[in-house]
Design a protein around this motif. Structure first.
Motif, PDB file in Angstrom:
ATOM      1  N   HIS A 138      31.585 -47.976 -10.764  1.00 57.82           N
ATOM      2  CA  HIS A 138      32.699 -47.111 -11.139  1.00 57.82           C
ATOM      3  C   HIS A 138      33.606 -46.891  -9.925  1.00 57.82           C
ATOM      4  CE1 HIS A 138      34.680 -44.992 -14.253  1.00 57.82           C
ATOM      5  NE2 HIS A 138      34.633 -43.822 -13.650  1.00 57.82           N
ATOM      6  N   ARG A 193      25.367 -45.239 -18.528  1.00 56.57           N
ATOM      7  CA  ARG A 193      25.865 -46.388 -17.780  1.00 56.57           C
ATOM      8  C   ARG A 193      25.458 -47.683 -18.467  1.00 56.57           C
ATOM      9  NH1 ARG A 193      26.273 -44.240 -12.071  1.00 56.57           N
ATOM     10  NH2 ARG A 193      26.891 -46.332 -11.439  1.00 56.57           N
ATOM     11  N   ASP A 211      33.592 -38.139 -14.304  1.00 49.95           N
ATOM     12  CA  ASP A 211      33.166 -39.463 -13.853  1.00 49.95           C
ATOM     13  C   ASP A 211      33.528 -39.718 -12.391  1.00 49.95           C
ATOM     14  OD1 ASP A 211      35.859 -39.465 -14.784  1.00 49.95           O
ATOM     15  OD2 ASP A 211      35.867 -41.645 -14.931  1.00 49.95           O
ATOM     16  N   HIS A 212      34.089 -38.708 -11.719  1.00 51.28           N
ATOM     17  CA  HIS A 212      34.420 -38.814 -10.292  1.00 51.28           C
ATOM     18  C   HIS A 212      33.821 -37.679  -9.472  1.00 51.28           C
ATOM     19  CE1 HIS A 212      37.500 -42.064 -10.704  1.00 51.28           C
ATOM     20  NE2 HIS A 212      37.453 -41.626 -11.953  1.00 51.28           N
ATOM     21  N   ASP A 219      41.662 -42.479  -9.079  1.00 55.05           N
ATOM     22  CA  ASP A 219      42.000 -42.782 -10.477  1.00 55.05           C
ATOM     23  C   ASP A 219      43.507 -42.617 -10.609  1.00 55.05           C
ATOM     24  OD1 ASP A 219      41.424 -43.486 -13.038  1.00 55.05           O
ATOM     25  OD2 ASP A 219      40.209 -41.731 -13.502  1.00 55.05           O
ATOM     26  N   PRO A 264      41.587 -49.180  -9.103  1.00 54.62           N
ATOM     27  CA  PRO A 264      41.002 -49.163 -10.448  1.00 54.62           C
ATOM     28  C   PRO A 264      41.664 -50.182 -11.359  1.00 54.62           C
ATOM     29  CG  PRO A 264      42.541 -47.340 -10.194  1.00 54.62           C
ATOM     30  CD  PRO A 264      42.476 -48.024  -8.858  1.00 54.62           C
ATOM     31  N   HIS A 305      36.294 -49.091 -11.033  1.00 54.08           N
ATOM     32  CA  HIS A 305      36.572 -48.316 -12.247  1.00 54.08           C
ATOM     33  C   HIS A 305      36.520 -49.203 -13.491  1.00 54.08           C
ATOM     34  CE1 HIS A 305      38.596 -45.185 -14.734  1.00 54.08           C
ATOM     35  NE2 HIS A 305      38.115 -44.360 -13.824  1.00 54.08           N
ATOM     36  N   TRP A 306      35.505 -50.044 -13.538  1.00 51.02           N
ATOM     37  CA  TRP A 306      35.281 -50.864 -14.716  1.00 51.02           C
ATOM     38  C   TRP A 306      33.806 -51.267 -14.694  1.00 51.02           C
ATOM     39  CZ3 TRP A 306      33.698 -56.011 -15.339  1.00 51.02           C
ATOM     40  CH2 TRP A 306      33.459 -56.696 -14.125  1.00 51.02           C
ATOM     41  N   THR A 344      31.027 -50.029 -15.647  1.00 47.18           N
ATOM     42  CA  THR A 344      29.973 -49.053 -15.350  1.00 47.18           C
ATOM     43  C   THR A 344      29.779 -48.087 -16.516  1.00 47.18           C
ATOM     44  OG1 THR A 344      30.595 -49.165 -13.008  1.00 47.18           O
ATOM     45  CG2 THR A 344      29.146 -47.367 -13.677  1.00 47.18           C
ATOM     46  N   PHE A 345      30.847 -47.406 -16.897  1.00 42.96           N
ATOM     47  CA  PHE A 345      30.850 -46.541 -18.070  1.00 42.96           C
ATOM     48  C   PHE A 345      31.870 -47.088 -19.069  1.00 42.96           C
ATOM     49  CE2 PHE A 345      29.751 -43.688 -14.517  1.00 42.96           C
ATOM     50  CZ  PHE A 345      28.526 -43.204 -14.965  1.00 42.96           C
TER      51      PHE A 345
END
Length: 354
Positions: free
Chosen positions: A109, A137, A162-163, A251, A274, A310-311, A313-314
């Protein structure tokens, strides 16, 4: 997080020059202001009640929410989820470094282990299997917590779940230096962190010879029903004593801040940008880059290299899980950029800045 806040007004003001402007605004003609002197560490400060005037795009109203309710969920269909077993995951030992080596390891992430200037810095550390409002995850954490060296500092981009993960941060000693956006310090003080430095956009702090500058982003903040935009959001530029620079974008959507960051901080060696959580575009374009925009952002900031994040992972949005990787590779190639300068790491992967 992937939803957006509702629009409102406020009275807060930027700290320097004219660097709050619409996302489509042309760069200012005035000279680039000098870098700010570092602020005192753990300084207690008074902030505006709200940072709504830092938003760089109109926020969705009732019509947008009604359209979202009609048109669909923020999750891929079965075909888009079928590639989860193929998501790149290759954990390895952290590289050995000295005080003059810069290395990065992607934990997943927006969580990176950045080794710079002899320090170990964590960005937006999320080691939890699950975050509020999101399925678990789809790739494990790329670095075991027990494998981390002593954490010298943590930088936080904004307060979305998520951060900013309370469960992960509880694992840290409470005297760990933490660098956070304006207005977020009280969250850490309530959890008994004792070395919390809050910064506004374009402000800086220093730790062990490494400079940490907080820079703008096209995003927003919210953690509860009543705190929309009560704290700021942004990215970080880390600079060591040899002048090596790593830009962690946090983000962000695409817009004018990238070129301004590049002018203030020339010679960025690596941009952590991201590339995921972008579909549908009508809903998310103001706050999340798509892969092509991330490549443009890397060029705007003048970065020599780019590492996507930012990809994978979730699952936060509707694009197929592997699509961000294939699109960012295609965009990089289309721009004619050296393939070795796209650090498209697997979760758990590391690279050393030569």
């Amino acid at each position: 997080m992937t939803q957006q806040p509702r629009s409102t007004t406020s009275t807060s003001t930027p700290t320097q020059d004219d660097d709050v402007a619409p996302a489509h605004a042309s760069p200012p003609a005035s000279p680039v202001p000098p870098l700010a002197e570092p602020r005192p560490p753990a300084e207690r400060r008074v902030w505006p009640r709200t940072f709504h005037d830092r938003l760089t795009a109109p926020l969705p109203g009732l019509r947008a929410f009604a359209r979202f309710a009609r048109e669909g969920a923020l999750r891929p269909g079965p075909e888009g989820l079928a590639d989860i077993p193929r998501l790149p995951f290759a954990p390895g030992p952290l590289p050995r470094v000295d005080a003059r080596t810069v290395a990065v390891t992607w934990a997943g992430h927006a969580s990176w282990v950045v080794r710079i200037g002899g320090l170990t810095v964590l960005t937006d550390p999320v080691w939890s299997r699950r975050i509020l409002g999101t399925p678990a995850r789809v790739t494990p954490v790329g670095v075991a917590w027990s494998a981390l060296p002593r954490v010298d500092a943590v930088v936080i981009s904004h307060n979305h779940y998520d951060h900013l993960d309370a469960s992960t941060l509880r694992r840290l000693p409470r005297d760990t230096p933490v660098f956070v956006p304006a207005g977020l310090g009280r969250w850490f003080h309530r959890r008994r962190f004792t070395r919390v430095t809050e910064l506004d956009w374009w402000e800086a702090a220093e730790l062990g010879g490494v400079r940490l500058d907080f820079v703008p982003a096209h995003h927003w903040s919210k953690r509860t029903l009543t705190d929309t935009c009560r704290s700021l959001w942004g990215g970080w530029v880390l600079t060591d004593s040899d002048g090596h620079r790593v830009y962690f974008a946090g983000d962000t959507g695409y817009g004018h801040w990238f070129s301004r960051i590049g002018r203030r901080y020339p010679g960025i060696d690596l941009a952590l940008l991201p590339i995921g959580a972008y579909a549908p575009r009508w809903w998310l374009s103001d706050v999340h880059c798509d892969p092509e925009e991330a490549v443009r952002a890397a060029r705007d900031v003048g970065a020599r290299r780019m590492a996507p994040m930012h990809w994978g992972t979730f699952v936060l949005s509707a694009e197929p899980v592997l699509e961000p990787l294939t699109r960012v590779r295609a965009a990089w190639e289309k721009e004619g950029l050296p393939r070795d300068d796209l650090w498209d790491l697997p979760v758990g992967g590391s690279r050393i800045l030569e």
